[in-house]
Design a protein around this motif. Structure first.
Motif, PDB file in Angstrom:
ATOM      1  N   GLN A   1      12.489   7.752  -0.476  1.00  0.00           N
ATOM      2  CA  GLN A   1      11.500   7.055  -1.308  1.00  0.00           C
ATOM      3  C   GLN A   1      10.310   7.958  -1.630  1.00  0.00           C
ATOM      4  OE1 GLN A   1      10.421   3.417   0.661  1.00  0.00           O
ATOM      5  NE2 GLN A   1      12.325   2.406   0.124  1.00  0.00           N
ATOM      6  N   GLY A   2      10.104   8.982  -0.802  1.00  0.00           N
ATOM      7  CA  GLY A   2       9.037   9.940  -1.085  1.00  0.00           C
ATOM      8  C   GLY A   2       9.234  10.652  -2.416  1.00  0.00           C
ATOM      9  N   ARG A   3      10.454  10.617  -2.940  1.00  0.00           N
ATOM     10  CA  ARG A   3      10.727  11.282  -4.214  1.00  0.00           C
ATOM     11  C   ARG A   3      10.649  10.331  -5.389  1.00  0.00           C
ATOM     12  NH1 ARG A   3       9.419  16.065  -3.783  1.00  0.00           N
ATOM     13  NH2 ARG A   3      10.638  16.607  -5.622  1.00  0.00           N
ATOM     14  N   PHE A   4      10.181   9.101  -5.165  1.00  0.00           N
ATOM     15  CA  PHE A   4      10.132   8.111  -6.256  1.00  0.00           C
ATOM     16  C   PHE A   4       9.365   8.647  -7.462  1.00  0.00           C
ATOM     17  CE2 PHE A   4       7.871   4.629  -8.399  1.00  0.00           C
ATOM     18  CZ  PHE A   4       8.946   3.894  -8.841  1.00  0.00           C
ATOM     19  N   ALA A   5       8.186   9.231  -7.194  1.00  0.00           N
ATOM     20  CA  ALA A   5       7.351   9.698  -8.302  1.00  0.00           C
ATOM     21  C   ALA A   5       7.918  10.960  -8.956  1.00  0.00           C
ATOM     22  CB  ALA A   5       5.923   9.945  -7.819  1.00  0.00           C
ATOM     23  N   HIS A   6       8.952  11.530  -8.345  1.00  0.00           N
ATOM     24  CA  HIS A   6       9.606  12.703  -8.932  1.00  0.00           C
ATOM     25  C   HIS A   6      10.930  12.302  -9.576  1.00  0.00           C
ATOM     26  CE1 HIS A   6       6.975  15.649  -6.765  1.00  0.00           C
ATOM     27  NE2 HIS A   6       6.863  14.620  -5.935  1.00  0.00           N
ATOM     28  N   GLY A   7      11.092  11.032  -9.884  1.00  0.00           N
ATOM     29  CA  GLY A   7      12.333  10.559 -10.500  1.00  0.00           C
ATOM     30  C   GLY A   7      13.496  10.507  -9.523  1.00  0.00           C
TER      31      GLY A   7
ATOM     32  N   ARG B   1       2.702  11.881  -6.760  1.00  0.00           N
ATOM     33  CA  ARG B   1       3.003  13.317  -6.629  1.00  0.00           C
ATOM     34  C   ARG B   1       1.824  14.098  -6.080  1.00  0.00           C
ATOM     35  NH1 ARG B   1       5.649  12.289 -11.529  1.00  0.00           N
ATOM     36  NH2 ARG B   1       3.829  12.846 -12.764  1.00  0.00           N
ATOM     37  N   LEU B   2       0.621  13.506  -6.177  1.00  0.00           N
ATOM     38  CA  LEU B   2      -0.588  14.275  -5.848  1.00  0.00           C
ATOM     39  C   LEU B   2      -1.099  14.038  -4.437  1.00  0.00           C
ATOM     40  CD1 LEU B   2      -2.438  13.856  -9.243  1.00  0.00           C
ATOM     41  CD2 LEU B   2      -1.208  15.860  -8.400  1.00  0.00           C
ATOM     42  N   ALA B   3      -0.864  12.844  -3.903  1.00  0.00           N
ATOM     43  CA  ALA B   3      -1.349  12.566  -2.549  1.00  0.00           C
ATOM     44  C   ALA B   3      -0.361  11.674  -1.816  1.00  0.00           C
ATOM     45  CB  ALA B   3      -2.720  11.887  -2.607  1.00  0.00           C
ATOM     46  N   ALA B   4      -0.214  11.910  -0.521  1.00  0.00           N
ATOM     47  CA  ALA B   4       0.658  11.074   0.298  1.00  0.00           C
ATOM     48  C   ALA B   4      -0.184  10.438   1.388  1.00  0.00           C
ATOM     49  CB  ALA B   4       1.771  11.913   0.903  1.00  0.00           C
ATOM     50  N   TRP B   5       0.086   9.166   1.651  1.00  0.00           N
ATOM     51  CA  TRP B   5      -0.676   8.438   2.665  1.00  0.00           C
ATOM     52  C   TRP B   5       0.292   7.844   3.674  1.00  0.00           C
ATOM     53  CZ3 TRP B   5      -0.511   2.949   3.217  1.00  0.00           C
ATOM     54  CH2 TRP B   5      -1.453   2.407   4.112  1.00  0.00           C
ATOM     55  N   VAL B   6      -0.021   7.969   4.935  1.00  0.00           N
ATOM     56  CA  VAL B   6       0.825   7.403   5.989  1.00  0.00           C
ATOM     57  C   VAL B   6       0.025   6.356   6.749  1.00  0.00           C
ATOM     58  CG1 VAL B   6       2.083   7.896   8.115  1.00  0.00           C
ATOM     59  CG2 VAL B   6       2.143   9.537   6.236  1.00  0.00           C
ATOM     60  N   PRO B   7       0.499   5.109   6.767  1.00  0.00           N
ATOM     61  CA  PRO B   7      -0.252   4.059   7.456  1.00  0.00           C
ATOM     62  C   PRO B   7      -0.175   4.218   8.968  1.00  0.00           C
ATOM     63  CG  PRO B   7       1.825   3.190   6.681  1.00  0.00           C
ATOM     64  CD  PRO B   7       1.735   4.598   6.185  1.00  0.00           C
ATOM     65  N   GLN B   8      -1.089   3.549   9.618  1.00  0.00           N
ATOM     66  CA  GLN B   8      -1.184   3.672  11.066  1.00  0.00           C
ATOM     67  C   GLN B   8       0.017   3.049  11.765  1.00  0.00           C
ATOM     68  OE1 GLN B   8      -4.232   1.482  13.824  1.00  0.00           O
ATOM     69  NE2 GLN B   8      -5.278   2.989  12.632  1.00  0.00           N
TER      70      GLN B   8
ATOM     71  N   ALA C   1       6.218  11.181   3.762  1.00  0.00           N
ATOM     72  CA  ALA C   1       5.031  11.810   3.174  1.00  0.00           C
ATOM     73  C   ALA C   1       5.294  13.290   2.878  1.00  0.00           C
ATOM     74  CB  ALA C   1       3.842  11.667   4.120  1.00  0.00           C
ATOM     75  N   LEU C   2       6.005  13.931   3.791  1.00  0.00           N
ATOM     76  CA  LEU C   2       6.328  15.346   3.580  1.00  0.00           C
ATOM     77  C   LEU C   2       7.236  15.513   2.365  1.00  0.00           C
ATOM     78  CD1 LEU C   2       5.995  18.152   4.885  1.00  0.00           C
ATOM     79  CD2 LEU C   2       8.128  17.735   6.100  1.00  0.00           C
ATOM     80  N   ALA C   3       8.186  14.581   2.214  1.00  0.00           N
ATOM     81  CA  ALA C   3       9.135  14.674   1.108  1.00  0.00           C
ATOM     82  C   ALA C   3       8.445  14.569  -0.255  1.00  0.00           C
ATOM     83  CB  ALA C   3      10.207  13.589   1.232  1.00  0.00           C
ATOM     84  N   THR C   4       7.286  13.907  -0.313  1.00  0.00           N
ATOM     85  CA  THR C   4       6.582  13.811  -1.599  1.00  0.00           C
ATOM     86  C   THR C   4       6.130  15.185  -2.082  1.00  0.00           C
ATOM     87  OG1 THR C   4       4.409  13.575  -0.585  1.00  0.00           O
ATOM     88  CG2 THR C   4       5.612  11.541  -1.036  1.00  0.00           C
TER      89      THR C   4
ATOM     90  N   ASP D   1       0.833  -1.202   0.000  1.00  0.00           N
ATOM     91  CA  ASP D   1       0.000   0.000   0.000  1.00  0.00           C
ATOM     92  C   ASP D   1       0.868   1.252   0.000  1.00  0.00           C
ATOM     93  OD1 ASP D   1      -2.412  -1.235  -0.138  1.00  0.00           O
ATOM     94  OD2 ASP D   1      -2.774  -1.231   2.026  1.00  0.00           O
ATOM     95  N   GLU D   2       1.913   1.219   0.835  1.00  0.00           N
ATOM     96  CA  GLU D   2       2.820   2.346   0.890  1.00  0.00           C
ATOM     97  C   GLU D   2       3.443   2.599  -0.483  1.00  0.00           C
ATOM     98  OE1 GLU D   2       2.518   0.005   3.121  1.00  0.00           O
ATOM     99  OE2 GLU D   2       3.292   0.570   5.087  1.00  0.00           O
ATOM    100  N   ALA D   3       3.887   1.513  -1.130  1.00  0.00           N
ATOM    101  CA  ALA D   3       4.524   1.643  -2.439  1.00  0.00           C
ATOM    102  C   ALA D   3       3.542   2.247  -3.440  1.00  0.00           C
ATOM    103  CB  ALA D   3       5.018   0.282  -2.924  1.00  0.00           C
ATOM    104  N   GLN D   4       2.304   1.764  -3.397  1.00  0.00           N
ATOM    105  CA  GLN D   4       1.329   2.288  -4.356  1.00  0.00           C
ATOM    106  C   GLN D   4       1.059   3.776  -4.110  1.00  0.00           C
ATOM    107  OE1 GLN D   4      -2.043  -0.152  -5.096  1.00  0.00           O
ATOM    108  NE2 GLN D   4      -3.206   1.517  -6.004  1.00  0.00           N
ATOM    109  N   SER D   5       0.982   4.157  -2.831  1.00  0.00           N
ATOM    110  CA  SER D   5       0.705   5.567  -2.564  1.00  0.00           C
ATOM    111  C   SER D   5       1.881   6.444  -2.970  1.00  0.00           C
ATOM    112  CB  SER D   5       0.362   5.774  -1.084  1.00  0.00           C
ATOM    113  OG  SER D   5       1.529   5.785  -0.312  1.00  0.00           O
ATOM    114  N   LEU D   6       3.065   5.846  -3.106  1.00  0.00           N
ATOM    115  CA  LEU D   6       4.224   6.626  -3.533  1.00  0.00           C
ATOM    116  C   LEU D   6       4.388   6.636  -5.051  1.00  0.00           C
ATOM    117  CD1 LEU D   6       6.719   5.478  -0.771  1.00  0.00           C
ATOM    118  CD2 LEU D   6       5.771   7.772  -1.035  1.00  0.00           C
ATOM    119  N   GLY D   7       3.471   5.995  -5.759  1.00  0.00           N
ATOM    120  CA  GLY D   7       3.493   6.078  -7.211  1.00  0.00           C
ATOM    121  C   GLY D   7       3.975   4.823  -7.923  1.00  0.00           C
TER     122      GLY D   7
END
Lengths: 329, 237
Positions: free
Chosen positions: B95-101, B72-79, B140-143, A227-233
């Motif tokens: 890893q928060g920058r994955f979607a930003h290359g 890039r549009l939404a970040a989710w943090v699990p419990q 999440a903040l880094a995204t 889930d974490e991976a998916q939310s990161l793109g």
């Protein structure tokens, strides 16, 4: 380990060239060592095809065996790495989960029924089918998010079941003593008498490795949670499908050409992770090269000691696995 | 414009017919008893569960947004943060920058914001629960995503880090981001713009905290009697 980040990065960078160097050295040793003693000069003449006798020994015995050993090692080790990331479980590996066992069952059916003699493709294809069935069963038995115990128990149950299939074929199908002996030798895992037809059977392994190569980075994210991976793109569904297909096919082909060679997928990724850390961009190439090195080394060792490669990897891997269990929190 | 819009979101057995809209720049809280559907709602909002309804980010249906753009549009943090492999704190945040290359932008800043600089090179497998939570928040903040969805970010944190996280949340929404997070400590609720109350999988109330958290609702939903009394006050220096 109390290394500064710079020092640990330096060491991580040094590991890949070191493994390649070791692999190159082992390749040379594997060309030098064999049942028929040859001098370096004769080997050179054989490699250049100037001496017909030496050329036969080099090109028809030693080179194919060495290529098969490397392909098998790379495939099993990379499959282990993939399964560990996929199941977020550092104890996952093709043999413990039953994927190798599925390949064995498929191949034993192919040999036992005599289908394998029909075409060169039958044996690997049956192994792939068997492995795919086993992978499917593991996925059903251990739904995602289940703990390591459940996954390993599913593997134990599956291995027992597949062992029963293999045993049934062995006792009920086989008509000739020769075919039975072929099955048993094959089940023990070995690289004796591997020829070019086995090299061709293993030929898709480098292709699968090339497809796996660029997936290291998304594997990092997947290994910390789907889930974490998916939310990161990360397109998790597509990634998981691809990873599982590659790992299954590589395991099946390795099993088809060399029989059951255990513990490679567990030992090699673990040692490499201890050396360079958990980043898969580094681990994927290293697992391929390291697995090839490990199996080649085990085969040489076994050759010198008169043991089959599957026995050597089990002798090394069994104690390692026990050590790992003791060490795990 | 609404940063997040849920339209009749339903997950059988967990969430029933929940609709809500968060205008951009909102700091919103999600409260409700255990098992009331808070985590499910956040997962739906993050596009991780099929909603059985419609989810929109900034007026775009999530189903139409390619996977790679979602990061890039939404970040989710699990419990709960569970790590099997010993990545360093810095590499997990990166890893928060994955979607930003994997450009590494803002990683140091995110580490600093969550007080993780001293732990940056430590493997995440050797952290306490609260430290692990901060690592995921920093990721999440880094995204730099405009929509942030955090599942009980404060639960594992000590009081200083909890207050610092709330302060950071407020500064994010001032900067135009939208934040929805679940929480259990109702005493925190007063500093939010909007409060959503879930009860048995349904939306029980939505609105400014002062109007939502009435004694009657607290008794009905949480089964507690509310009273206001002089209390220990804690603030960042």
């Amino acid at each position: 380990m109390n290394l500064t980040p710079a020092a640990s990065t330096r060491r991580a960078r040094a590991v890949f060239p070191a493994v390649l160097l070791l692999l190159a050295a082992l390749i040379i040793v594997a060309l030098l060592v064999g049942d028929v003693p040859l001098s370096p000069a004769e080997i050179w003449a054989g490699l250049c095809r100037q001496d017909a006798h030496a050329a036969t020994i080099i090109w028809d015995l030693r080179v194919p065996r060495l290529l098969v050993a490397m392909a098998v090692g790379a495939a099993l080790s990379a499959s282990g790495l993939v399964m560990q990331a996929y199941f977020r479980n550092s104890l996952a590996s093709p043999d413990l989960l039953g994927v190798s066992g599925g390949g064995t069952a498929g191949a034993v059916i192919a040999i036992g029924t005599g289908w394998a003699s029909a075409s060169l493709l039958v044996l690997p294809m049956m192994a792939v089918l068997g492995s795919l069935a086993a992978t499917g069963a593991v996925l059903i038995l251990a739904r995602r998010g289940t703990g390591p115990e459940r996954l390993l128990l599913a593997g134990i149950a599956l291995n027992a079941l597949l062992g029963a299939v293999t045993g049934y074929v062995l006792t009920n199908f086989t008509v000739s003593y020769e075919r039975n002996a072929q099955i048993i030798f094959w089940m023990l895992g070995g690289l004796e008498d591997r020829g070019w037809k086995h090299v061709w059977m293993a030929a898709p392994i480098p292709l699968a490795a090339a497809l796996l190569w660029p997936l290291g980075r998304p594997m990092d994210l997947l290994s910390l949670g789907a889930d974490e991976a998916q939310s990161l793109g990360v397109d998790v569904r597509a990634l998981r499908r691809r990873l599982l297909a590659l790992a299954t096919v590589m395991t099946a082909l390795a099993t088809a050409v060399a029989g059951t060679v255990g513990f490679v997928g567990l030992v090699v990724p673990h040692v490499l992770r201890l050396l360079v850390g958990p980043e898969h961009r580094r681990l994927v190439p290293l697992a391929l090269a390291g697995g090839a090195t490990f199996v080649l080394a085990c085969d040489l060792l076994g050759h010198l000691a008169g043991l089959r490669v599957g026995i050597v990897t089990a002798l090394v891997g069994g104690p390692f696995f026990l050590w790992l269990l003791r060490r795990a929190p | 414009m609404n940063a997040l819009e849920l339209d009749h979101a339903t997950v059988p057995g967990r969430l029933t017919d929940v609709s809500l809209a968060l205008p951009a720049g909102t700091l919103a809280g999600l409260v409700g008893p255990n098992g009331s559907g808070k985590s499910t709602l956040l997962q739906i909002a993050a596009g991780l569960l099929p909603p059985g309804g419609d989810v929109q980010w900034a007026a775009r249906p999530v189903a139409d947004i390619p996977m790679a753009d979602r990061g890039r549009l939404a970040a989710w943090v699990p419990q709960e943060a569970r790590f099997e492999f010993g990545f360093t704190v810095r590499s997990v945040v990166a890893q928060g920058r994955f979607a930003h290359g994997d450009d590494g932008h803002g990683v140091d800043d995110a580490l600093a914001q969550f007080d993780l600089m001293a732990l940056a090179e430590r493997p995440v497998t050797r952290l306490s629960g609260g430290e692990r939570q901060r690592v995921l928040l920093a990721r999440a903040l880094a995204t730099d995503a405009p929509l942030q969805l955090w599942d009980e970010p404060l639960a594992a944190l000590d009081v200083r880090h909890a207050l610092a996280t709330l302060q950071l949340a407020r500064s994010l929404t001032r900067g135009g981001k939208t934040l929805l997070f679940s929480l259990h400590d109702l005493r925190v609720a007063h500093c939010l713009d909007l409060l959503i109350v879930l009860h048995e999988g349904r939306r029980r109330a939505i609105g400014p905290p002062a109007t939502v958290l009435t004694p009657a609702l607290l008794l009905e939903v949480f089964g507690v009697r509310a009273s206001i009394a002089p209390d220990l006050m804690l603030q960042l220096p």
